[in-house]
Design a protein around this motif. Structure first.
Motif, short mmCIF file in Angstrom:
data_model
loop_
_atom_site.label_atom_id
_atom_site.label_comp_id
_atom_site.label_asym_id
_atom_site.label_seq_id
_atom_site.Cartn_x
_atom_site.Cartn_y
_atom_site.Cartn_z
N LEU A 122 0.86 -1.29 -0.06
CA LEU A 122 -0.04 0.08 0.11
C LEU A 122 0.90 1.25 -0.06
N ASP A 123 0.26 2.32 -0.25
CA ASP A 123 0.99 3.58 -0.32
C ASP A 123 1.33 4.24 1.14
N TYR A 124 2.47 3.76 1.62
CA TYR A 124 3.01 4.34 2.52
C TYR A 124 4.66 5.12 2.38
N PRO A 125 4.53 5.92 1.89
CA PRO A 125 5.83 6.53 1.52
C PRO A 125 6.78 7.33 2.55
N ASP A 126 7.98 7.49 2.47
CA ASP A 126 8.86 8.17 3.27
C ASP A 126 9.03 7.73 4.73
N PRO A 127 8.88 6.12 4.63
CA PRO A 127 9.08 5.70 6.27
C PRO A 127 9.84 5.90 7.13
N GLU A 128 9.43 6.16 8.40
CA GLU A 128 10.48 6.29 9.42
C GLU A 128 10.13 5.21 10.37
N VAL A 129 10.87 4.52 10.81
CA VAL A 129 10.71 3.33 11.73
C VAL A 129 11.53 3.32 13.20
N ILE A 130 10.90 3.19 14.14
CA ILE A 130 11.77 3.00 15.44
C ILE A 130 11.32 1.85 16.00
N ARG A 131 12.07 1.48 17.02
CA ARG A 131 11.56 0.39 18.07
C ARG A 131 11.50 0.75 19.40
N VAL A 132 10.46 0.37 20.22
CA VAL A 132 10.27 0.76 21.51
C VAL A 132 9.96 -0.52 22.31
N GLY A 133 10.67 -1.31 22.75
CA GLY A 133 10.52 -2.59 23.68
C GLY A 133 10.54 -3.38 22.42
N ASP A 134 9.60 -4.25 22.55
CA ASP A 134 9.12 -5.17 21.42
C ASP A 134 8.26 -4.78 20.24
N THR A 135 8.25 -3.57 20.31
CA THR A 135 7.08 -3.12 19.05
C THR A 135 7.83 -1.83 18.14
N TYR A 136 7.68 -2.17 16.83
CA TYR A 136 8.05 -1.37 15.93
C TYR A 136 6.94 -0.08 15.43
N TYR A 137 7.26 1.03 15.34
CA TYR A 137 6.30 1.98 14.84
C TYR A 137 6.82 2.67 13.69
N MET A 138 5.90 2.69 12.64
CA MET A 138 6.37 3.39 11.45
C MET A 138 5.52 4.52 11.17
N VAL A 139 5.85 5.53 10.80
CA VAL A 139 5.16 6.75 10.38
C VAL A 139 5.33 6.90 8.95
N SER A 140 4.45 7.61 8.20
CA SER A 140 4.90 7.80 6.74
C SER A 140 3.93 9.07 6.41
N THR A 141 4.23 9.56 4.91
CA THR A 141 3.63 10.81 4.82
C THR A 141 2.08 10.34 4.51
N THR A 142 1.05 11.45 4.83
CA THR A 142 -0.08 11.26 4.69
C THR A 142 -0.80 12.37 3.71
N MET A 143 0.22 13.53 3.62
CA MET A 143 -0.20 14.52 2.68
C MET A 143 -1.64 15.19 2.99
N TYR A 144 -2.43 15.21 2.29
CA TYR A 144 -3.94 15.75 2.50
C TYR A 144 -4.99 15.21 2.95
N PHE A 145 -4.74 13.91 3.31
CA PHE A 145 -5.87 13.18 3.74
C PHE A 145 -5.90 13.30 5.10
N MET A 146 -7.10 13.06 5.64
CA MET A 146 -7.43 13.45 7.17
C MET A 146 -8.46 12.42 7.76
N PRO A 147 -8.09 12.05 9.05
CA PRO A 147 -6.91 12.20 9.71
C PRO A 147 -5.72 11.90 9.29
N GLY A 148 -4.78 12.68 9.85
CA GLY A 148 -3.43 12.43 9.12
C GLY A 148 -2.43 11.89 10.16
N CYS A 149 -0.91 11.74 9.45
CA CYS A 149 0.10 11.26 10.18
C CYS A 149 -0.08 10.02 11.06
N GLU A 150 -0.47 8.82 10.11
CA GLU A 150 -0.77 7.64 10.57
C GLU A 150 0.40 6.93 10.90
N ILE A 151 0.47 6.22 12.40
CA ILE A 151 1.44 5.43 12.59
C ILE A 151 1.11 3.88 12.61
#
Length: 544
Positions: free
Chosen positions: A10-39
């Motif tokens: 799926l369209d999840y561009p410009d990914p940034e990934v971190i790990r906190v404990g045993d969980t990975y989180y990824m944020v990507s560009t959501t542009m003009y869609f709302m709600p925005g900044c999906e994790i």
């Protein structure tokens, strides 16, 4: 492990990934869609599910609300930096329509998120909390800069106010795209900057990495990823790396994948040596197998047996998700509105399972329509079905199912001289380059129009993004045989559900920078003559 890439499809561009404990989180560009900044959330870096939206709305401007002919296509929220520091999550990104830099911070990944702005415009930035207590932000395009930040008395990030920005890298090559998409890390005492660019000598995106002993440099580096996985000469680049609890490293970078958008890919990262200009050696990341992504590699599953919720989904519209940790204005989190919605025009009947959208402005075409409810499309092919009751539309209204992008196509019920018709429409850009045309005002091209006995109809859309790899069901003929193509079908109320008929012709979809996002399914209504018309949508089915 087979069939790892692409990881979300799926369209999840410009990914940034971190790990906190045993969980990975990824944020990507959501542009003009709302709600925005999906994790997104994962426990193995391959499978991902929705975790949270950082904001419902951004600034509420006329353009963000699609008022009149204003819009923020191609703008909005870009390329966020995600960090976790001393129990607090920080997200920093720019919105190109506002030319502002935003910071959101929260003690829980699910919010609530506190919003403020950072003085200055830090394009494609990356924040580093150094272990000596200093804070840095790296940013820019072609010329890459470093600036120091600090905490103010409210524990918000702010400019130190004394030191000017420092130029630390500059792309001196002949390039179509200069260095950008910074990802800044400190690993084993060294400072690393990961960047995307597109050298003219190669003709596709590549990933570069630079290393230094100090934040301000000097930096030494090279390209570390030059691979298209045999797909359209489309390079895989822009993103960063993350480690597992056992010390393994992986990179997640995106690949331009045609009309479906930009899809992240996963690759193992090992460490080698690089010789610096001073004759020293420094550890240096090796992506995949010498810059090529292996088809098969091991992953580390931190929660075996976990079942992930899908990122796209069918919906009977009978459940209110308002009480969920993170939803889309009470809808399933897979739904996003095209721009900021006016929820007073969106009504739900949970018992009947209907969504009713009403118009409040005159629109020239589909991209001006308020409250279009969207989901991403799925690579390599997918189908959507929705039932529409258009008995509430007015003359000149269009209500139906679309593939939303600048080169859009749709199937819709319309009303002309008090009679109902079904229309397949499309827009084809005159320009053939990647830039597209923004803020256009022209109506769509009508491909086919047929009369309807009643305003109730079930609409279908089938999309193919890669005819070589798409899996075709023996019961389905909706997905076309050509890449980046959509076809539309229908069944009227009086017909048997299996009497599906095609309307119009196959329509070619194209990824353009005027919208800068992948094509999406959209449920829409817009008025061309008189406001106040409405349409009911129900029984949305998504399949691949």
């Amino acid at each position: 492990m087979n069939n790892i890439n692409p990881i979300t499809k799926l369209d999840y561009p410009d990914p940034e990934v971190i790990r906190v404990g045993d969980t990975y989180y990824m944020v990507s560009t959501t542009m003009y869609f709302m709600p925005g900044c999906e994790i997104l959330r994962s426990y193995d870096l391959v499978n991902w599910e929705h975790a949270a939206y950082v904001y419902d709305t951004l600034d509420g401007t006329a353009a963000q609300r699609l008022e009149g002919k204003e819009n923020i296509y191609g703008c909005g929220m870009w390329a966020a930096s995600l960090r976790f520091y001393k129990g607090v999550y920080y997200i920093c990104f720019v919105a190109n329509d506002m030319h502002k830099t935003y910071i959101y911070q929260a003690k829980d990944i699910y919010g609530p998120w506190e919003k403020y702005t950072l003085e200055g415009f830090y394009h494609d930035n990356s924040i580093l909390f150094d272990d000596d207590g200093k804070i840095y932000i790296v940013y820019g395009n072609t010329d890459i800069y470093l600036k120091e930040l600090k905490f103010d008395e409210s524990m918000h990030l702010t400019d130190v106010g004394t030191d000017p920005e420092k130029l630390i890298l500059s792309d001196k090559n002949e390039v179509y795209l200069g260095y950008e998409g910074s990802h800044f890390y400190k690993i084993n005492g060294k400072y690393y900057i990961f960047l995307i660019h597109m050298p003219k000598s190669i003709g596709r995106r590549t990933e570069a990495v630079f290393v230094a002993d100090k934040p301000e440099g000097p930096y030494y580096g090279k390209d570390v990823m030059d691979d298209d996985r045999g797909y359209r000469n489309s390079g895989i680049a822009q993103g960063g790396i993350v480690d597992t609890p056992s010390g393994k490293w992986y990179g997640i970078l995106f690949q331009d994948s045609g009309a479906v958008g930009r899809i992240p890919c996963l690759m193992p990262v090992s460490w080698g040596k690089i010789a610096t200009a001073e004759g020293k050696e420094a550890c240096f990341p090796v992506f995949g197998a010498d810059g090529k992504i292996p088809e098969e590699f091991e992953i580390e599953d931190l929660k075996p047996g976990y079942e992930y919720a899908p990122l796209v989904s069918s919906d009977d519209f009978k459940t209110d998700f308002s009480g969920a940790i993170s939803s889309s204005f009470g809808f399933k989190p897979c739904w996003q509105f095209n721009h900021e919605p006016n929820l007073s025009l969106v009504k739900r009947d949970l018992k009947k399972g209907t969504v009713t959208i009403t118009t409040d402005k005159i629109s020239s075409n589909l991209v001006q329509a308020k409250n279009t409810l969207t989901q991403r499309t799925l690579f390599p092919g997918c189908e959507a079905v929705v039932t529409v009751d258009a008995s509430g539309i007015k003359d000149g209204d269009y209500a139906g199912l679309c593939l939303l992008e600048s080169n859009y196509g749709f199937i819709a019920v319309t009303k002309r001289d008090s009679s109902y018709y079904l229309v397949m429409g499309k827009r084809e850009l005159e320009t053939k380059d990647i830039w597209g045309e923004r803020c256009d005002d022209e109506p769509f091209e009508e491909v086919e129009c047929i009369p309807l006995d009643s305003p109730g109809v079930t609409l279908y859309a089938g999309v193919c993004f890669d005819s070589v790899t798409v899996q075709r069901s023996e019961h389905s003929s909706l997905i076309p045989n050509a890449d980046d193509t959509v076809s539309f079908f229908y069944v009227t109320e009086s017909e048997h559900p299996e009497q599906v008929k095609k309307l119009g012709s196959d329509h070619k979809l194209e990824f353009k920078l005027d919208h800068f996002t992948g094509a999406r399914f959209g449920l829409f209504i817009y008025s061309t003559k008189e406001i106040g018309g409405n349409a009911n949508f129900s029984e949305f089915t998504y399949s691949n």
